[in-house]
Enzyme design. Structure first.
Site, PDB file in Angstrom:
ATOM      1  N   ASP A 166      58.341  38.060  25.873  1.00  0.00           N
ATOM      2  CA  ASP A 166      57.142  37.319  26.470  1.00  0.00           C
ATOM      3  C   ASP A 166      56.523  38.414  27.740  1.00  0.00           C
ATOM      4  O   ASP A 166      57.200  39.095  28.162  1.00  0.00           O
ATOM      5  CB  ASP A 166      57.720  36.020  27.152  1.00  0.00           C
ATOM      6  CG  ASP A 166      56.526  34.848  27.624  1.00  0.00           C
ATOM      7  OD1 ASP A 166      55.521  35.511  28.051  1.00  0.00           O
ATOM      8  OD2 ASP A 166      56.556  33.970  27.112  1.00  0.00           O
ATOM      9  N   ASP A 168      54.068  43.049  26.416  1.00  0.00           N
ATOM     10  CA  ASP A 168      52.572  42.671  26.171  1.00  0.00           C
ATOM     11  C   ASP A 168      52.549  43.021  24.713  1.00  0.00           C
ATOM     12  O   ASP A 168      52.170  44.319  24.589  1.00  0.00           O
ATOM     13  CB  ASP A 168      51.784  43.518  27.065  1.00  0.00           C
ATOM     14  CG  ASP A 168      50.467  43.040  26.709  1.00  0.00           C
ATOM     15  OD1 ASP A 168      49.912  42.425  25.833  1.00  0.00           O
ATOM     16  OD2 ASP A 168      49.386  43.369  27.623  1.00  0.00           O
ATOM     17  N   VAL A 169      52.140  41.990  23.750  1.00  0.00           N
ATOM     18  CA  VAL A 169      52.066  42.248  22.247  1.00  0.00           C
ATOM     19  C   VAL A 169      50.885  42.920  21.965  1.00  0.00           C
ATOM     20  O   VAL A 169      50.529  43.648  20.859  1.00  0.00           O
ATOM     21  CB  VAL A 169      52.213  41.198  21.253  1.00  0.00           C
ATOM     22  CG1 VAL A 169      53.815  40.517  21.598  1.00  0.00           C
ATOM     23  CG2 VAL A 169      51.249  39.947  21.890  1.00  0.00           C
ATOM     24  N   TYR A 224      39.061  32.289  17.972  1.00  0.00           N
ATOM     25  CA  TYR A 224      40.501  32.065  17.812  1.00  0.00           C
ATOM     26  C   TYR A 224      40.637  31.747  16.267  1.00  0.00           C
ATOM     27  O   TYR A 224      41.911  32.488  15.837  1.00  0.00           O
ATOM     28  CB  TYR A 224      40.937  30.838  18.668  1.00  0.00           C
ATOM     29  CG  TYR A 224      42.277  30.320  18.256  1.00  0.00           C
ATOM     30  CD1 TYR A 224      43.340  30.769  18.949  1.00  0.00           C
ATOM     31  CD2 TYR A 224      42.425  29.415  17.225  1.00  0.00           C
ATOM     32  CE1 TYR A 224      44.876  30.448  18.855  1.00  0.00           C
ATOM     33  CE2 TYR A 224      43.851  28.839  17.275  1.00  0.00           C
ATOM     34  CZ  TYR A 224      44.939  29.385  17.698  1.00  0.00           C
ATOM     35  OH  TYR A 224      46.010  28.930  17.673  1.00  0.00           O
TER      36      TYR A 224
END
Length: 134
Positions: free
Chosen positions: A8, A30-31, A122
């Site tokens: 996360d 941090d993806v 989104y």
């Protein structure tokens, strides 16, 4: 028994998880940053002796109409929802091959196929996740 590493961007959330379960393996990640996703996969391989599954489920939703969406908002949604999954797959596939196989699960959304008001950015990223997965 499965061993899981939770990742996360929120270190405090990971600390709460470890407080609830001392066996929990965690990694701040941090993806939207390829190097951090690669480090996550490397950490899982090192801790568990290999990677057998990857769940890409980070997501970010900020509702705004197409005309109201800012460049910064669009960048953030794309960076997390699309690039995060892409980087996760890129990092996981070689690790899965090294361990003899496994699975990648990409968590998308009903919005990958269903339109809702004020979710165009989104929904576009979730549609892209669906196509990456296919």
């Amino acid at each position: 028994m499965a061993q899981v590493m939770a990742a996360d961007i929120d270190a405090a959330s990971l600390q709460r998880l470890q407080a609830e379960d001392a066996r929990a393996a965690t990694f701040v990640c941090d993806v939207s940053r390829r190097s951090q996703v690669e480090a996550l996969v490397a950490a899982a391989e090192q801790q568990f002796g290999g990677l057998h599954a990857m769940l890409n489920c980070a997501g970010y939703l900020r509702a705004a109409s197409l005309l109201e969406a800012s460049e910064e908002m669009l960048d953030r949604i794309v960076d997390i929802n699309l690039k995060g999954v892409f980087y996760g797959c890129q990092a996981a596939v070689p690790a899965l091959r090294r361990s003899g196989g496994g699975a990648i699960v990409n968590w998308s959304s009903v919005n990958s196929v269903v339109a809702e008001p004020n979710t165009s950015a989104y929904s576009a990223t979730k549609g892209a996740v669906l196509m990456i997965t296919k």
